[in-house]
Motif scaffolding. Structure first.
Motif, short mmCIF file in Angstrom:
data_model
loop_
_atom_site.label_atom_id
_atom_site.label_comp_id
_atom_site.label_asym_id
_atom_site.label_seq_id
_atom_site.Cartn_x
_atom_site.Cartn_y
_atom_site.Cartn_z
N ARG A 158 42.31 -1.77 58.75
CA ARG A 158 43.34 -0.98 58.06
C ARG A 158 44.38 -0.46 59.06
O ARG A 158 45.57 -0.36 58.74
CB ARG A 158 42.68 0.18 57.31
CG ARG A 158 41.95 -0.29 56.05
CD ARG A 158 42.20 0.67 54.90
NE ARG A 158 41.78 0.05 53.63
CZ ARG A 158 40.63 0.31 53.02
NH1 ARG A 158 39.78 1.18 53.55
NH2 ARG A 158 40.34 -0.29 51.88
N ARG A 159 43.93 -0.13 60.24
CA ARG A 159 44.86 0.37 61.26
C ARG A 159 45.75 -0.76 61.77
O ARG A 159 46.95 -0.58 61.99
CB ARG A 159 44.07 0.97 62.42
CG ARG A 159 44.94 1.72 63.44
CD ARG A 159 44.10 2.34 64.55
NE ARG A 159 43.03 3.17 63.98
CZ ARG A 159 41.73 3.00 64.25
NH1 ARG A 159 41.34 2.04 65.06
NH2 ARG A 159 40.83 3.80 63.70
N PRO A 215 47.90 -2.47 57.92
CA PRO A 215 47.80 -1.55 56.77
C PRO A 215 48.37 -2.11 55.48
O PRO A 215 48.06 -1.60 54.40
CB PRO A 215 48.59 -0.32 57.24
CG PRO A 215 49.52 -0.83 58.30
CD PRO A 215 48.77 -1.93 58.99
N GLU A 216 49.17 -3.16 55.57
CA GLU A 216 49.76 -3.73 54.35
C GLU A 216 48.84 -4.74 53.67
O GLU A 216 49.13 -5.20 52.57
CB GLU A 216 51.10 -4.39 54.67
CG GLU A 216 51.04 -5.79 55.27
CD GLU A 216 50.61 -5.85 56.73
OE1 GLU A 216 50.65 -6.94 57.31
OE2 GLU A 216 50.23 -4.79 57.28
#
Length: 280
Positions: A183-184, A187-188
């Motif tokens: 996610r880091r 994130p998209e």
């Protein structure tokens, strides 16, 4: 859905593979310039794919062709789908390549459509997607075929989706840490985590992955996972993967899977195409 997955170079290569040094039989019989007509029909009910590339092959060989039923159409046994005409040399040159492509691709499209119909009979909103287990070198053709049958690709390759496998997790402290890292970094993107047991689901659910890819779980296990997700992470989607096929698609859909991930269409029995060639 119909889209052009081939180029002129593709067509030239397909014909050159089958007729690298001319058609010995047709030329030896002195039939190359004789006017000829070809019809192509389905021997059994099928969802079509590849009719447009067949047309392009006949044109590239030097003939003409008319499409009567297009990719994506569900046609009954006996229906004529294409007619070609021109000199016999051109018709014979493209005949088997065109026929075989339509047979293989329509077989994939037909099984895809049948799996979707079986699943949506019990769960109208379930999604059916296919894996990246396409035959190497034939991805474009096989994706065109599953699209003709109504499915979308789950993954086209490693470059566009995030899927955390247990093999990745072996290098990490746990699956939740992997979800956080993904996610880091991206994130998209949606984060998919492969799990093999309901116990693994319980461990990763606090990280709220976007999708749980449940590998080779039974429909009963999918039912347990769906209940866990509904109670603890309702935004997470449940995907049943590994061994999903025509015989069990409805059971997985009824168990509560939001997505069915299947490789089965890629190994479908080819459709049977009847070809008739006559003097024009």
């Amino acid at each position: 859905m119909t889209y052009t997955w081939w180029t002129q170079a593709t067509l030239d290569a397909l014909l050159a593979e089958d007729v690298p040094y001319g058609d010995l039989t047709t030329e030896a019989l002195a039939l190359s310039q004789a006017p000829a007509r070809l019809t192509m029909a389905m021997r059994s009910e099928s969802t079509l794919c590849g009719v447009e590339v067949a047309q392009a092959l006949f044109r590239t060989a030097g003939g003409t062709a008319d499409i009567l039923r297009a990719t994506g159409a569900r046609v009954p046994a006996g229906e004529t789908i294409l007619m070609a005409q021109g000199e016999a040399g051109a018709i014979f040159k493209a005949w088997k390549v065109a026929q075989t492509l339509v047979e293989y691709l329509s077989g994939i499209a037909t099984l895809t459509a049948d799996i979707i119909a079986a699943a949506r009979k019990v769960a109208p909103d379930v999604a059916v997607v296919t894996t990246r287990k396409t035959l190497p070198g034939a991805k474009a053709q096989m994706i065109a075929a599953i699209r003709a049958g109504g499915a979308f690709p789950h993954r086209l390759g490693l470059s566009e989706t995030l899927l955390l496998f247990p093999e990745h997790q072996a290098f990490l402290t746990d699956a939740a840490a992997g979800v956080a890292l993904l996610r880091r970094a991206a994130p998209e993107k949606k984060v998919v985590v492969e799990v093999k047991t309901p116990e693994e689901v319980e461990k990763v659910l606090p990280a709220h992955p976007d999708v749980l890819q449940c590998e080779k779980m039974t429909p009963d296990e999918i039912r347990v996972v769906a209940a866990l997700v509904a109670a603890r992470a309702p935004a997470t989607k449940v995907a049943a993967a590994g061994g999903v096929n025509l015989q069990n698609a409805a059971a997985y859909a009824a168990a509560g899977a939001h997505v069915l991930v299947t490789s089965a269409p890629y190994w479908a029995k080819p459709a049977d195409v009847k070809v008739v060639i006559t003097p024009a």
